[in-house]
Design a protein around this motif. Sequence first.
Motif, PDB file in Angstrom:
ATOM      1  N   ARG A 151       0.842  -1.186   0.000  1.00 49.64           N
ATOM      2  CA  ARG A 151       0.000   0.000   0.000  1.00 49.64           C
ATOM      3  C   ARG A 151       0.884   1.246   0.000  1.00 49.64           C
ATOM      4  O   ARG A 151       1.870   1.325   0.725  1.00 49.64           O
ATOM      5  N   VAL A 176       0.773   5.743  -0.289  1.00 43.33           N
ATOM      6  CA  VAL A 176       0.017   6.997  -0.276  1.00 43.33           C
ATOM      7  C   VAL A 176       0.600   7.903  -1.354  1.00 43.33           C
ATOM      8  O   VAL A 176       1.814   8.095  -1.432  1.00 43.33           O
ATOM      9  N   GLU A 227      -4.410   9.816  -1.937  1.00 36.36           N
ATOM     10  CA  GLU A 227      -5.056   8.544  -2.273  1.00 36.36           C
ATOM     11  C   GLU A 227      -4.162   7.371  -1.890  1.00 36.36           C
ATOM     12  O   GLU A 227      -2.938   7.437  -2.021  1.00 36.36           O
ATOM     13  N   GLU A 228      -4.759   6.281  -1.432  1.00 34.92           N
ATOM     14  CA  GLU A 228      -4.017   5.053  -1.167  1.00 34.92           C
ATOM     15  C   GLU A 228      -4.191   4.099  -2.336  1.00 34.92           C
ATOM     16  O   GLU A 228      -5.302   3.868  -2.807  1.00 34.92           O
ATOM     17  N   TYR A 252       5.259   4.740   1.795  1.00 34.12           N
ATOM     18  CA  TYR A 252       4.721   3.445   2.188  1.00 34.12           C
ATOM     19  C   TYR A 252       3.633   3.644   3.237  1.00 34.12           C
ATOM     20  O   TYR A 252       3.772   4.474   4.135  1.00 34.12           O
ATOM     21  N   ALA A 253       2.563   2.884   3.119  1.00 34.36           N
ATOM     22  CA  ALA A 253       1.461   2.933   4.079  1.00 34.36           C
ATOM     23  C   ALA A 253       1.376   1.602   4.817  1.00 34.36           C
ATOM     24  O   ALA A 253       1.715   0.551   4.264  1.00 34.36           O
ATOM     25  N   GLU A 254       0.931   1.666   6.063  1.00 29.77           N
ATOM     26  CA  GLU A 254       0.711   0.508   6.943  1.00 29.77           C
ATOM     27  C   GLU A 254       2.016  -0.118   7.424  1.00 29.77           C
ATOM     28  O   GLU A 254       2.184  -0.379   8.606  1.00 29.77           O
TER      29      GLU A 254
END
Length: 234
Positions: free
Chosen positions: A117, A119, A135-136, A168-170
Motif C-alpha cells: 500500500r 500513499v 489517495e491510497e 509506504y502505508a501501513e
Amino acid sequence: MTTRIGVVTFPGSLDDRDAQRAIRIAGAEPVALWHADHDLQGVDAIVLPGGFSYGDYLRPGAIAAISPIMTEVIEAANKGLPVLGICNGFQVLVESHLLPGGLIRNAHQQFIRRDQRLVVENADTAWTTEFAQGEEIVIPLKNGDGGYIANAETLKRLEGEGLIAFRYAEVNPNGSLDDIAGLTNERGNVVGLMPHPEHAVEPGFGPDMAEAMRSGVDGLRFFTSAVNALTARV
C-alpha cells in the motif's frame, strides 16, 4: 499521433517487457531502447525498468547510470522529457543524480515481495496526474536494495518542496527514511519509485484487492497519466 514511450533494456533488466506491455495497454506505443546506443529514437517519454542492471555490481544502478544511453536520457530529462524509473530504474535515477539521495540494502537484509500500500503524496507530476492527492493505492513491491537514505538537509528539502511522490502505508518494508517509496524532481517530469506499477495494469494479473484476487490495476494510471499529459501538449 500515437504517443511513443521508450523502455531502456540494460544487461540484467527483468521487467522491460512488462513495462512495454503496460505502455501498450495504456494506449501508447512502446519503443525498445538499448543501453549501448546513443539514440532515443524520438520518443515522447522514457521508462527505466526494474531488474538487476549489470548484475548490480558496485551498487545497484551504478554502472547503468554511466551507460551510453543514459547520456541522452539525462540530457532529455533535464530538458523536460518525462522519465519514470521503476525499482532498479529508480536506483539508476539516483545514481545519475536526476533524483537525490541513495538506495541501500533493505533494513532486514532480505529480498522482499509483497503487494504494498502506498500513499500518493504528489499528484502533479507527469506520471501521477490520474491520482488524487492522499489517495491510497496498491502496487507490487519486490526488491533487496530498496532502503531510501538521504541526509537531514535533503530530507527537509524533499518534504518542504513536495518532492516526495509516494510513501509506504501501513508498513515500511525496507527501512526507507520517512517511509519514502518514490520521489519526483522539481519540474515533475522525472519520477522514481521502488514498487512496480507495470505489474498492476491488467485484471487477473495484478495485486490482490478487497474486491477480488489479482484484480488490482492501480499501476495503469502511471502510464495513462503520462499518455494523457503528452497528448494534451499536442
